[in-house]
Design a protein around this motif. Structure first.
Motif, short mmCIF file in Angstrom:
data_model
loop_
_atom_site.label_atom_id
_atom_site.label_comp_id
_atom_site.label_asym_id
_atom_site.label_seq_id
_atom_site.Cartn_x
_atom_site.Cartn_y
_atom_site.Cartn_z
N ASP A 88 -15.09 4.17 -4.60
CA ASP A 88 -14.50 5.52 -4.53
C ASP A 88 -14.10 6.07 -5.90
OD1 ASP A 88 -12.21 4.09 -5.15
OD2 ASP A 88 -11.21 4.48 -3.25
N GLY A 89 -14.42 5.33 -6.96
CA GLY A 89 -14.15 5.79 -8.32
C GLY A 89 -12.84 5.32 -8.90
N ARG A 90 -11.95 4.77 -8.08
CA ARG A 90 -10.69 4.26 -8.62
C ARG A 90 -10.94 3.01 -9.45
NH1 ARG A 90 -6.92 4.15 -3.37
NH2 ARG A 90 -8.84 3.34 -2.49
N CYS A 91 -10.07 2.81 -10.44
CA CYS A 91 -10.22 1.68 -11.37
C CYS A 91 -8.91 0.93 -11.54
CB CYS A 91 -10.68 2.17 -12.74
SG CYS A 91 -12.29 2.94 -12.77
N LEU A 92 -9.04 -0.35 -11.80
CA LEU A 92 -7.88 -1.17 -12.10
C LEU A 92 -8.27 -2.28 -13.06
CD1 LEU A 92 -7.99 -4.10 -10.29
CD2 LEU A 92 -7.79 -2.41 -8.48
N ARG A 93 -7.29 -2.75 -13.82
CA ARG A 93 -7.48 -3.91 -14.70
C ARG A 93 -6.87 -5.10 -13.98
NH1 ARG A 93 -10.10 -4.34 -19.04
NH2 ARG A 93 -8.60 -5.60 -20.12
N PHE A 94 -7.56 -6.23 -14.02
CA PHE A 94 -7.13 -7.42 -13.29
C PHE A 94 -7.59 -8.68 -14.01
CE2 PHE A 94 -11.49 -7.12 -12.06
CZ PHE A 94 -11.88 -8.42 -11.77
N PHE A 95 -7.08 -9.81 -13.53
CA PHE A 95 -7.64 -11.10 -13.90
C PHE A 95 -7.58 -12.00 -12.68
CE2 PHE A 95 -3.17 -11.42 -15.02
CZ PHE A 95 -2.80 -12.67 -14.53
N HIS A 96 -8.42 -13.03 -12.65
CA HIS A 96 -8.42 -13.97 -11.54
C HIS A 96 -7.29 -14.97 -11.71
CE1 HIS A 96 -12.70 -12.67 -11.08
NE2 HIS A 96 -12.29 -12.63 -9.83
N GLN A 97 -6.57 -15.19 -10.62
CA GLN A 97 -5.46 -16.15 -10.68
C GLN A 97 -5.85 -17.53 -10.16
OE1 GLN A 97 -2.17 -14.82 -8.38
NE2 GLN A 97 -3.13 -15.23 -6.41
N ASP A 98 -6.99 -17.63 -9.47
CA ASP A 98 -7.46 -18.92 -8.99
C ASP A 98 -8.98 -18.89 -8.86
OD1 ASP A 98 -8.12 -17.75 -6.46
OD2 ASP A 98 -6.10 -18.16 -5.73
N ILE A 99 -9.58 -20.05 -8.64
CA ILE A 99 -11.04 -20.13 -8.58
C ILE A 99 -11.61 -19.60 -7.26
CG2 ILE A 99 -11.24 -21.98 -10.27
CD1 ILE A 99 -11.59 -23.92 -7.91
N ASP A 100 -10.75 -19.22 -6.33
CA ASP A 100 -11.21 -18.60 -5.08
C ASP A 100 -11.48 -17.11 -5.27
OD1 ASP A 100 -11.03 -20.98 -3.61
OD2 ASP A 100 -8.90 -20.63 -3.19
N GLY A 101 -11.15 -16.57 -6.42
CA GLY A 101 -11.42 -15.17 -6.71
C GLY A 101 -10.25 -14.23 -6.46
N ASN A 102 -9.09 -14.77 -6.08
CA ASN A 102 -7.90 -13.94 -5.90
C ASN A 102 -7.48 -13.34 -7.24
OD1 ASN A 102 -7.12 -14.26 -3.00
ND2 ASN A 102 -7.19 -16.41 -3.61
N ILE A 103 -7.01 -12.10 -7.19
CA ILE A 103 -6.72 -11.39 -8.44
C ILE A 103 -5.24 -11.10 -8.61
CG2 ILE A 103 -9.00 -10.32 -8.44
CD1 ILE A 103 -7.47 -7.63 -7.76
N VAL A 104 -4.90 -10.81 -9.86
CA VAL A 104 -3.58 -10.31 -10.25
C VAL A 104 -3.83 -8.99 -10.96
CG1 VAL A 104 -1.58 -10.69 -11.74
CG2 VAL A 104 -2.60 -12.62 -10.51
N LEU A 105 -3.05 -7.99 -10.59
CA LEU A 105 -3.18 -6.66 -11.19
C LEU A 105 -2.56 -6.63 -12.58
CD1 LEU A 105 -3.87 -3.60 -10.77
CD2 LEU A 105 -1.52 -3.34 -9.95
N ASN A 106 -3.33 -6.19 -13.57
CA ASN A 106 -2.80 -5.94 -14.91
C ASN A 106 -2.29 -4.52 -15.01
OD1 ASN A 106 -3.36 -8.43 -16.00
ND2 ASN A 106 -5.12 -7.76 -17.18
N ASP A 107 -3.14 -3.57 -14.56
CA ASP A 107 -2.81 -2.16 -14.73
C ASP A 107 -3.61 -1.34 -13.73
OD1 ASP A 107 -1.66 0.14 -15.86
OD2 ASP A 107 -3.26 0.33 -17.35
N TRP A 108 -2.97 -0.38 -13.11
CA TRP A 108 -3.64 0.55 -12.22
C TRP A 108 -4.08 1.73 -13.06
CZ3 TRP A 108 -5.80 0.46 -7.67
CH2 TRP A 108 -6.15 1.66 -7.06
N ILE A 109 -5.38 1.95 -13.18
CA ILE A 109 -5.90 3.03 -14.01
C ILE A 109 -5.99 4.31 -13.20
CG2 ILE A 109 -7.85 3.79 -15.41
CD1 ILE A 109 -8.36 0.76 -15.95
N GLY A 110 -6.32 4.17 -11.94
CA GLY A 110 -6.37 5.34 -11.06
C GLY A 110 -7.75 5.64 -10.55
#
Length: 110
Positions: A88-110
């Motif tokens: 839908d065009g929204r963007c966010l910055r993230f990194f993986h917190q585990d090897i299962d692919g779960n993420i942690v939000l760094n920044d919501w770009i919008g």
């Protein structure tokens, strides 16, 4: 880490307001590499972001970002900050917190 379907069950008990999104997106690494990915995310209720002038942003983001075409994606980029552009065009910055692919939000770009 709660999966989206677990959050949907919680919502049935009165904890509504979460947006559940699933789709194909594009991740850009800090080195500029673009990787097609699949995501399934739960975006917590949005709150106004008047201080920064950006659009409303979710209180929390939970879920999984993975690349079916590259099974080593999570392992190779584990812990590295990346940008996800959703369908839908929204963007966010993230990194993986585990090897299962779960993420942690760094920044919501919008």
């Amino acid at each position: 880490m709660l999966r989206c379907n677990e959050l949907q069950e919680a919502n049935a008990t009165g904890m509504d307001g979460d947006e559940h999104v699933r789709g194909n997106g594009l991740v850009t690494t800090d080195q500029g590499r673009q990787i097609p990915v699949q995501y399934e995310l739960c975006l917590g209720r949005t709150v106004p972001n008047a201080a920064s002038g950006r659009a409303n942003f979710p209180r929390s983001v939970r879920g999984v970002v993975s690349a079916q075409q590259d099974p080593s994606f999570v392992f190779v980029y584990f812990g590295q900050s990346m940008t996800l552009k959703m369908e839908d065009g929204r963007c966010l910055r993230f990194f993986h917190q585990d090897i299962d692919g779960n993420i942690v939000l760094n920044d919501w770009i919008g």
